[in-house]
Motif scaffolding. Structure first.
Motif, PDB file in Angstrom:
ATOM      1  N   MET A  30       0.825  -1.209   0.000  1.00  6.53           N
ATOM      2  CA  MET A  30       0.000   0.000   0.000  1.00  6.53           C
ATOM      3  C   MET A  30       0.863   1.264   0.000  1.00  6.53           C
ATOM      4  N   ALA A  31       2.039   1.208   0.617  1.00  2.97           N
ATOM      5  CA  ALA A  31       2.949   2.355   0.564  1.00  2.97           C
ATOM      6  C   ALA A  31       3.394   2.587  -0.881  1.00  2.97           C
ATOM      7  N   GLY A  32       3.635   1.494  -1.599  1.00  2.68           N
ATOM      8  CA  GLY A  32       3.955   1.623  -3.024  1.00  2.68           C
ATOM      9  C   GLY A  32       2.810   2.248  -3.797  1.00  2.68           C
ATOM     10  N   PHE A  36       2.888   5.786  -5.754  1.00  2.82           N
ATOM     11  CA  PHE A  36       2.455   5.802  -7.144  1.00  2.82           C
ATOM     12  C   PHE A  36       1.357   6.852  -7.355  1.00  2.82           C
ATOM     13  N   GLY A  37       0.425   6.952  -6.414  1.00  4.70           N
ATOM     14  CA  GLY A  37      -0.650   7.937  -6.509  1.00  4.70           C
ATOM     15  C   GLY A  37      -0.139   9.368  -6.413  1.00  4.70           C
ATOM     16  N   VAL A  38       0.820   9.600  -5.516  1.00  2.12           N
ATOM     17  CA  VAL A  38       1.385  10.945  -5.376  1.00  2.12           C
ATOM     18  C   VAL A  38       2.134  11.340  -6.643  1.00  2.12           C
ATOM     19  N   VAL A  67      -5.828   2.323   4.077  1.00  2.00           N
ATOM     20  CA  VAL A  67      -5.505   0.930   4.399  1.00  2.00           C
ATOM     21  C   VAL A  67      -4.278   0.880   5.306  1.00  2.00           C
ATOM     22  N   ILE A  68      -3.272   1.690   5.016  1.00  3.99           N
ATOM     23  CA  ILE A  68      -2.068   1.727   5.847  1.00  3.99           C
ATOM     24  C   ILE A  68      -2.418   2.116   7.277  1.00  3.99           C
TER      25      ILE A  68
END
Length: 100
Positions: A30-32, A36-38, A67-68
């Motif tokens: 989810m950090a990835g 990716f979203g940023v 989620v994080i």
């Protein structure tokens, strides 16, 4: 010795998908997705044709962050519960030893 239905020493069984390792792996994925979203949002702001669609990477980053945070709270509460149980076990064994 009789069998008790609910002995005090029984620990809760955590399903594999809710184990600490699975939660950490999920947080890493989810950090990835968040990164990716940023990056997608910054790219959408740089390109005038993509300004209309800047909400898509923002939504992706927001859901990944949710989620994080959810998993981090779950892991924190689980850790706090385990510490409390350890303290209670130590205090119950010390009081039993003091009684003898």
């Amino acid at each position: 010795m009789p069998l008790y239905e609910n002995p005090l020493f029984r620990e809760t069984v955590v399903p594999w998908y809710d184990s600490t390792l699975a939660c950490i792996v999920t947080m890493a994925v989810m950090a990835g997705g968040f990164i990716f979203g940023v990056i997608g949002y910054l790219t959408a702001l740089e390109t005038p044709e993509f300004h209309r669609y800047a909400w898509v990477p923002v939504l992706l980053a927001g859901m990944s962050l949710a989620v994080i945070l959810s998993i981090a709270v779950r892991l924190f509460l689980r850790c706090a519960r385990r510490r409390k149980q350890r303290r209670e076990r130590r205090s119950s064994t010390s009081t039993l030893a003091d009684r003898l």
